[in-house]
Design an enzyme around this catalytic site. Structure first.
Site, short mmCIF file in Angstrom:
data_model
loop_
_atom_site.label_atom_id
_atom_site.label_comp_id
_atom_site.label_asym_id
_atom_site.label_seq_id
_atom_site.Cartn_x
_atom_site.Cartn_y
_atom_site.Cartn_z
N HIS A 435 44.60 40.23 41.75
CA HIS A 435 43.30 41.13 40.92
C HIS A 435 42.33 40.13 40.39
O HIS A 435 41.56 40.99 39.74
CB HIS A 435 44.01 42.06 39.81
CG HIS A 435 43.64 43.23 39.36
ND1 HIS A 435 42.47 43.46 39.87
CD2 HIS A 435 44.00 43.99 38.40
CE1 HIS A 435 42.12 44.83 39.25
NE2 HIS A 435 42.90 44.88 38.41
N ASP A 439 39.76 44.26 43.20
CA ASP A 439 40.06 45.10 42.25
C ASP A 439 40.61 46.34 43.03
O ASP A 439 40.80 46.44 44.36
CB ASP A 439 38.58 45.79 41.58
CG ASP A 439 38.14 44.64 40.78
OD1 ASP A 439 38.84 43.85 40.07
OD2 ASP A 439 36.63 44.60 40.70
#
Length: 463
Positions: A435, A439
């Site tokens: 992450h 995204d």
């Protein structure tokens, strides 16, 4: 008679050392050409070193569990023929020939390794690694082994990063008998705070106790967790490496997972139609794995920011698409051989690459280069009947995709005459991604694109 000096061959661009795990041959035994003489292990794979010549083993330079650098002599063989005649058949990269008889040529001085340690002022240095003068007030610390062994690679890293001797001595080692490996040092460096060394962090005022950033110990078993009749099994070398790699990955990357469901009925029917003719023509099976890898490769070309790694605050977008294929070994361990430039291979080429790597993985015949350079990893948990899973990212990659088993299920189909319920071949795909750089929108869209390629399979495709 002549003497053949067997050197540890180059095993890959990023492999500089190996551990001797087992001597297949003993002193005095005859060895045929291309016959294995010693088994070695790197931080990636286990392999053996074959003898390029026929001869008799007369000396070993290393014992089991000792570390050997690439290019170092590991054994001497007595070979027949004059030195000049044998030299024509010798590999100049992997061997050196001595033409004198054994008794005269194998002297005490020649039995030393080619890069001996030189002791100066009670500190060990390595010829060729003397530090150049730098425009810095603080000189780099000379690392010496003392009671603990440090490989030349570890010493060089320590010197380049400015680690003190005390700091290096206090880093926990995960290698054989507590040996400090390259990964141990790099893992410690990544956890250092503010660039402060071990020695500096220990010098604190009495009002503020010292806090030493050290990697957490992952192999300590809490006292009292065993009971009568429990069996304690020590991890083998590969399982220790896997454990350390997994812990390092979870510590490094904030994992996020996405899931999609795919209707692969057309794909299943197509494979059932062509698999017999393919096996008759190519002599091997076509499995679902190369088909999945082809879809992943296409999606990576569509979304190149998934084919990345991270270096500090820099994103490295990979030019090549090299797909790692997680393979279970008979021992229960796991290894990830890599299909290089997977996007440039046809489906036949992918099928042959998958079958070759799977066979050599099970036979313990992979070479170190076979596990290097991966940019994205694929794992087929459906082979074990699992419908879904959340895999751990294979560092330093940014994502890993898992496919579950294909099962027949009732599904709603939209037709021009209205919705109908039909029996379809359905499966789940899941992906874990870092992450920090991927995204949810990018990760989820990429995963859906892989599913689209599988769902839109051309039933008339010719292979």
């Amino acid at each position: 008679m002549g003497i053949y000096k067997l050197l540890l061959p180059k095993m890959g661009e990023s492999v500089s050392e190996a551990t001797v795990t087992k001597w297949v041959k003993e002193i005095g035994e005859m060895i045929e050409e291309d016959e294995a003489i010693v088994e070695i292990a790197t931080d990636k794979v286990d392999s053996d070193v074959p003898s390029p010549v026929k001869g008799k083993l007369i000396k070993k330079f290393f014992e089991e569990n000792q570390i050997v650098q690439v290019g170092e002599a590991i054994a001497l063989l007595e070979i027949e023929g004059e030195g000049s005649a044998v030299e024509e058949n010798a590999d100049p990269v992997n061997a050196e020939i001595a033409t004198a008889p054994v008794a005269e040529s194998v002297t005490e001085q020649e039995e030393q390794t080619e890069e001996p340690f030189i002791e100066e002022d009670n500190k060990m240095t390595i010829p060729g690694t003397e530090l150049l003068e730098e425009p810095s007030v603080q000189e780099k610390t000379t690392i010496h082994s003392g009671a603990r062994f440090y490989s030349p690679l570890v010493k060089n890293i320590a010197q380049e990063e400015g680690l003190s001797q005390e700091e290096l001595d206090n880093i926990p080692g995960t290698g054989a008998e507590g040996r400090l490996t390259k990964q141990d040092v790099l893992g410690y460096l990544s956890n250092r705070t503010g660039g402060k060394s071990f020695a500096a962090s220990a010098v604190k005022t009495t009002e503020q106790p010292a806090t030493i950033p050290m990697p957490p110990k992952t192999t300590v078993t809490p006292v009292g967790t065993t009971s009568a009749g429990d069996e304690i099994i020590e991890m083998d070398r590969m399982r220790k490496l896997i454990a350390d790699h997994m812990v390092h990955s979870v510590k490094t990357s904030p994992h996020v997972a996405s899931f999609v469901e795919a209707d692969v009925t057309n794909l299943v029917n197509w494979r059932n139609k062509v698999k017999d003719s393919y096996k008759k023509r190519e002599g091997e099976n076509i499995t679902f794995t190369p088909i999945f890898i082809e879809a992943i490769s296409k999606a990576l070309k569509d979304f190149p920011m998934v084919n990345v790694s991270i270096d500090g605050h820099n994103i490295i977008k990979k030019k090549n698409i090299n797909i790692g294929m997680a393979a279970a070994l008979p021992s229960g361990n796991l290894i990830v051989p890599v299909i290089k430039n997977a996007d440039q291979l046809s489906l036949v080429g992918l099928s042959k690459a998958v079958n070759d790597l799977a066979h050599r993985s099970r036979a313990n015949q992979l070479k170190p280069d076979d596990t290097q350079g991966g940019t994205f990893t694929f794992t087929n948990i459906g082979a074990f009947g699992n419908i879904m899973g959340v895999p751990i990212i294979n560092q330093p990659q940014a994502a890993i995709l898992a496919v579950g088993t294909i099962k027949k299920r009732p599904a709603v189909l939209e037709t021009e005459h209205g919705d109908v319920i039909a029996i379809r071949h359905m499966m789940y795909l899941s992906m874990s991604y870092d992450h920090r750089i991927i995204d949810g929108a990018l990760g989820g869209t990429f995963l859906k694109r892989v599913a689209d390629y599988l769902e839109e399979w051309d039933m008339n495709r010719v292979i």
